[in-house]
Design a protein around this motif. Sequence first.
Motif, PDB file in Angstrom:
ATOM      1  N   LYS A 245       0.809  -1.224   0.000  1.00 35.02           N
ATOM      2  CA  LYS A 245       0.000   0.000   0.000  1.00 35.02           C
ATOM      3  C   LYS A 245       0.840   1.271   0.000  1.00 35.02           C
ATOM      4  O   LYS A 245       0.322   2.358  -0.217  1.00 35.02           O
ATOM      5  N   GLN A 249       1.204   3.888   4.733  1.00 32.87           N
ATOM      6  CA  GLN A 249      -0.187   3.788   4.315  1.00 32.87           C
ATOM      7  C   GLN A 249      -0.873   2.512   4.797  1.00 32.87           C
ATOM      8  O   GLN A 249      -1.964   2.193   4.341  1.00 32.87           O
ATOM      9  N   SER A 251      -3.184   0.448   6.752  1.00 29.29           N
ATOM     10  CA  SER A 251      -4.341   0.708   7.605  1.00 29.29           C
ATOM     11  C   SER A 251      -4.374  -0.215   8.827  1.00 29.29           C
ATOM     12  O   SER A 251      -4.799   0.201   9.907  1.00 29.29           O
ATOM     13  N   GLU A 272       2.320  -5.402   4.664  1.00 27.33           N
ATOM     14  CA  GLU A 272       1.194  -4.602   4.181  1.00 27.33           C
ATOM     15  C   GLU A 272       1.652  -3.388   3.385  1.00 27.33           C
ATOM     16  O   GLU A 272       1.069  -3.052   2.349  1.00 27.33           O
ATOM     17  N   GLU A 273       2.707  -2.732   3.827  1.00 26.49           N
ATOM     18  CA  GLU A 273       3.115  -1.480   3.201  1.00 26.49           C
ATOM     19  C   GLU A 273       4.028  -1.668   1.993  1.00 26.49           C
ATOM     20  O   GLU A 273       4.039  -0.842   1.087  1.00 26.49           O
TER      21      GLU A 273
END
Length: 370
Positions: A245, A249, A251, A272-273
């Motif tokens: 992401k 960023q 979440s 995730e990032e």
Amino acid sequence: MSLILRWLLDLTARFARTLDWPLLAALLALMGIGLAVLYSAGGQSMSLVIAQGGRFAVGLGALWALSRVSPAQLRNWTPLVFGLSLVPLLAVLFIGTGKHGSHWINLGVFYFQPAELLKLSLPMMAAWYLNSRPLPPRLDTVLVAVAIIAVPTGLILLQPDFGTAMLVATSGAFALYLSGLPWWWFGMAFAGVAAVAPVAWFWLLKPYQKDRILTFLDPESDPLGTGWNIIQSKIAIGAGGLSGKGWGQGSQSHLNYIPEHTTDFIFAVLSEEFGWIGVAVVLALYMFVVGRCLWIAAGARDGYSRLLAGSLGLAFCVYVIVNGGMIAGLLPVVGVPMPLLSYGGTSAVSLLAGLGVVMAVRVHRPVHAR
């Protein structure tokens, strides 16, 4: 002026000769990535980054200092180092603090985790003892080596800290494996552990440890309780996709869905990032560190150096596998940090100190083997 310049060049050359630069470059890259992910996971807190950077600086100082010590000197100091490392391990049982037991000693300025010392001193002691005996080891040698491993492992289990105890025991077991002990010995040990597992379940494991195992088997059974950590971690990994992401960023971490997102579960934030690409880069760096340690061990000048460097390299690999498996739901949650990514001081310093020992093996081996 020329004398000063010559002195500085000579000092730089001597400094360079005490380090393995490919290994150091990989470690610096991992530390840089770790600080970047920590900045994001910690809500863009520079205080966390500065604190962790200071710990890395202490660790790098320990790495450089130990890289200058010859393995022969280190071998002579090993029994004393091992004995001294057991002292705080005993003390923490009486004066320690922790969420689920006594893991840390409050020194006022910072918290110190004595068990981390054994990640270095135990493989040192196992290598020292095995190197002084005929190899492959005979039964009596194996039994004494197992006792050397069992004493600190048992003390760590009393805290209780199953994750660290497992890692410490593994580092000693690797020394036995590298000494030429046949595979079937380890098969017998695994069978023995499996045989006493029911006893451990009913009489040794704490309720929270049982919950972790049950959650690992079926995290959906308590999605808002004990299963929350694994479920949210897996969501973060899946949300990252191929390229992630973007830095800052994520979440799952920024909305506090991922627990312990600056420590044990920071690898989920990275996933995730930065997505699979970021994960692949970090895993490649980890595997390079492990491979470099094993390459250094293969060219060691004596048995002690070979056993020690090889054990430390393989133990580093286990740290990565256990934390990665934990955040992916492939292994139970045991509170093991990801090397050089998770926020923490004692683990980072002890890890870098151990790699300084590996560098010492590289620097002090014969010229023709370099």
